[in-house]
Design a protein around this motif. Structure first.
Motif, PDB file in Angstrom:
ATOM      1  N   GLU A   1       6.811   4.995   5.136  1.00 52.15           N
ATOM      2  CA  GLU A   1       6.534   6.062   4.177  1.00 52.15           C
ATOM      3  C   GLU A   1       7.551   7.199   4.294  1.00 52.15           C
TER       4      GLU A   1
ATOM      5  N   ALA B   1       0.829  -1.209   0.000  1.00 52.87           N
ATOM      6  CA  ALA B   1       0.000   0.000   0.000  1.00 52.87           C
ATOM      7  C   ALA B   1       0.860   1.254   0.000  1.00 52.87           C
ATOM      8  N   LYS B   2       1.924   1.254   0.793  1.00 54.74           N
ATOM      9  CA  LYS B   2       2.774   2.442   0.879  1.00 54.74           C
ATOM     10  C   LYS B   2       3.600   2.648  -0.392  1.00 54.74           C
TER      11      LYS B   2
ATOM     12  N   ASN C   1      -4.615  -1.415   1.675  1.00 56.18           N
ATOM     13  CA  ASN C   1      -4.928  -0.957   3.038  1.00 56.18           C
ATOM     14  C   ASN C   1      -6.106  -1.721   3.626  1.00 56.18           C
TER      15      ASN C   1
ATOM     16  N   ALA D   1       2.609   1.868  -3.385  1.00 54.52           N
ATOM     17  CA  ALA D   1       1.647   2.436  -4.332  1.00 54.52           C
ATOM     18  C   ALA D   1       1.367   3.897  -4.008  1.00 54.52           C
ATOM     19  N   ASN D   2       1.286   4.213  -2.738  1.00 56.61           N
ATOM     20  CA  ASN D   2       0.976   5.572  -2.297  1.00 56.61           C
ATOM     21  C   ASN D   2       2.090   6.548  -2.664  1.00 56.61           C
TER      22      ASN D   2
ATOM     23  N   ARG E   1      -3.849   4.651  -7.070  1.00 51.07           N
ATOM     24  CA  ARG E   1      -4.759   5.077  -5.994  1.00 51.07           C
ATOM     25  C   ARG E   1      -5.632   3.912  -5.539  1.00 51.07           C
TER      26      ARG E   1
ATOM     27  N   SER F   1      -3.533   1.285  -3.655  1.00 45.44           N
ATOM     28  CA  SER F   1      -3.222   1.726  -2.282  1.00 45.44           C
ATOM     29  C   SER F   1      -4.407   1.488  -1.353  1.00 45.44           C
TER      30      SER F   1
END
Length: 596
Positions: free
Chosen positions: A161, A45-46, A91, A48-49, A84, A87
């Protein structure tokens, strides 16, 4: 108030936090597969973020062209949307996978504490404040959930992150941008930890005062009738009000100090962001950076400082939860004073003979209650213990049931030292009808059936009849399903005693202990209870702690205790002929009955 401050100073955060983590880790280790999977989703997730600002830069740079025909960067825009979506998906998957870990840990810890409280000896439960304990357990188990959520949903994602963002800034824009960002993060974290640690004393005081208020409230409501009898409603309300007033003062200080912390945090972020944006703007003006670079830097800074914005709150929550969990785990550190050897052999019940050999006992910090007590109860015998208040009568019963262990000497059950046997096997062989019978706030059926696991309706009705309580139950609108109220307050003393006798009849143990079971009853109730007790003791070895001598005239042996020693023993007739202490007590009670 002073006690709370003292307790705060004694709390060594590093030592206690490490201790709490060590106790928490085994529960997580049981679900390590889910923990690893949740961590992988977190990392995905991070990644992708953080990739979103990079794509945003490419989109802006593709559109920021004035000398060529613009082409819609559809692929980049679709990739932006996909990142988006990815992510968000990762999550949610992380949350779903970790939910089982969090709630299973709460379940296991709460179960462990509850189980451990039942292993602690009577001395702990006599000293306990039940309101404070339930509050500690409730706060502690909730803290497990909160702490795990913070680590998995806040701390780990934020740390990962921050590393990614600073790394990207360093690779793409050099040491200045990454250095300023790192310094800002370092100052922010350092100031947050320092100020929050200083503020923790207020939270610890608030916990103590809240527990005190909760304990007072529970005690007052449990003893509702006593409060009413003595018209102490105003006293109880004022006591609660004073404690909550002190809590209010500390809570206000805690909140106002938090506003100062928030301002310091905001100032650090504002300075760091301003310096970086000024440098980025200069780069755009000098054309060493594109407009897309400016937007990427701004987007990365947002991703860098957004998690930091909640770090102060998160850190405070972590410290609060460590304190709450430490209070709960302290209960697990309590050890029973009655030794329980798991390898000890079980009691082998043969005849049901009980023997006290040179038994002495003293409660902690007090003078001896019993000194060199010697007597035996043969199989099937009924032996009564009488004596003045405080002579040690009830203590004998507690030692036999192993609520306490003897200071010296031995208690033998069929020639087996009960101290060397498993505690549960000894207690399973005994049935107790206490003076103050307490019932669960459940149905009459539940309270009687408690004496035997899996008891049927027929078995319960049979023992209710033998205890002479069936007629009363059948007259009730809901019969056996009637709720008895908190601690059995809806029942009279005689009704509770007969229910207790029915419960012991259902257990049907070889040894019976009656601890002044009729001393507080009216004449009718006493006759009914005594009739049930006589029926119950016919086929059992019985120890009776007696206040009213008229109830034990048929005993095989009567032992008179005085000043922790046996003053005399014999049958009712023998003791009357001896004209000793028993004869004096008999004459006293006979005179009292005649006067009444």
């Amino acid at each position: 108030m002073h006690a709370s401050v003292k307790q705060t100073k004694a709390y060594d955060f590093k030592t206690q936090d490490i201790k709490v983590l060590k106790k928490l880790l085994p529960y997580l280790f049981k679900m390590r597969g889910r923990v690893i999977l949740a961590t992988l989703f977190l990392i995905s997730a991070k990644l992708a973020n953080v990739a979103v600002p990079v794509l945003l830069k490419e989109i802006v740079d593709n559109l920021d062209q004035t000398n060529v025909l613009l082409i819609l960067p559809l692929g980049l825009l679709l990739a932006y949307g996909a990142l988006r979506l990815a992510s968000s998906l990762f999550n949610e998957l992380r949350d779903a996978i970790f939910a089982k870990v969090r709630y299973h840990a709460m379940h296991l810890i709460a179960l462990g504490v509850f189980k451990h409280l039942h292993t602690l000896d009577l001395s702990f439960h006599l000293d306990r404040r039940i309101g404070g304990i339930t509050r500690d357990i409730d706060r502690g188990t909730q803290s497990v959930s909160t702490l795990l959520s913070i680590f998995v949903f806040n701390i780990l994602p934020s740390f990962f992150e921050i590393c990614l963002v600073i790394g990207l800034l360093w690779i793409n824009y050099g040491v200045f941008f990454s250095g300023i960002s790192l310094l800002t993060v370092t100052f922010y974290i350092g100031l947050t930890l320092a100020i929050t640690t200083w503020r923790m004393k207020y939270r610890y005081q608030m916990n103590d005062m809240q527990s005190e208020a909760n304990t007072n409230a529970v005690d007052s409501l449990i003893n509702y009738e006593t409060v009413k009898y003595f018209n102490r409603e105003d006293f109880e309300v004022n006591r609660y009000d004073k404690t909550m007033g002190r809590w209010e003062q500390v809570a206000t200080k805690s909140f106002t100090s938090m506003t100062a912390l928030n301002f310091v945090q905001g100032a650090v972020i504002a300075v760091g962001v301003t310096l970086i944006l000024i440098a980025a703007a200069e780069g755009v003006v000098e054309q060493s950076l594109s407009l897309g670079d400016m937007i990427m830097i701004q987007a990365l800074l947002l991703q860098l400082f957004m998690p930091l914005g909640s770090l102060g709150i998160v850190y405070r929550q972590i410290k609060h939860n460590f304190i709450d969990m430490n209070n709960m785990f302290d209960l697990l550190d309590k050890t029973p004073k009655v030794a329980q050897n798991e390898q000890a052999p079980s009691l082998n019940v043969d005849k049901g003979k009980i023997e006290f050999k040179k038994v002495s006992f003293a409660y902690p910090g007090k003078d001896p209650v019993l000194n060199d007590i010697n007597f035996s109860i043969e199989s099937g015998q009924k032996v009564a213990i009488v004596g003045a208040s405080g002579s040690g009568k009830s203590t004998l019963a507690k030692l036999l049931f192993r609520f306490f262990d003897v200071s010296s000497g031995q208690i033998l059950f069929d020639d087996q030292d009960i101290k060397a046997l498993s505690l549960s096997s000894v207690q399973s062989a005994m049935g107790v009808v206490p003076q103050d019978t307490v019932m669960f706030n459940e149905s009459i059926f539940y309270n009687i059936a408690y004496g035997k696991q899996g008891a049927t309706q027929q078995e319960v009705e049979k023992v209710a009849k033998l205890a002479f309580i069936d007629e009363f139950i059948n007259q009730l609108p809901q019969g056996y399903e009637t709720l008895v109220g908190e601690r059995g307050l809806k029942l009279s003393g005689g009704e509770k005693q007969r229910l207790a006798i029915a419960r012991v009849l259902l257990k049907n143990p070889p040894i019976l202990i009656f601890d002044e079971a009729t001393s507080a009853l009216d004449s009718y109730s006493e006759k009914m209870v005594q009739k049930a007790l006589n029926l119950l003791s016919e086929q059992h070895t019985t120890l009776v702690i007696a206040h009213r001598l008229s109830t034990i005239v048929d005993a095989d042996k009567i032992i008179v205790l005085g000043q922790g020693k046996i003053q005399e023993s014999g049958s009712h007739t023998e003791l009357l002929k001896a004209h000793g202490e028993y004869a004096k007590l008999w004459q006293l009670q006979a005179k009292s009955s005649t006067t009444e």
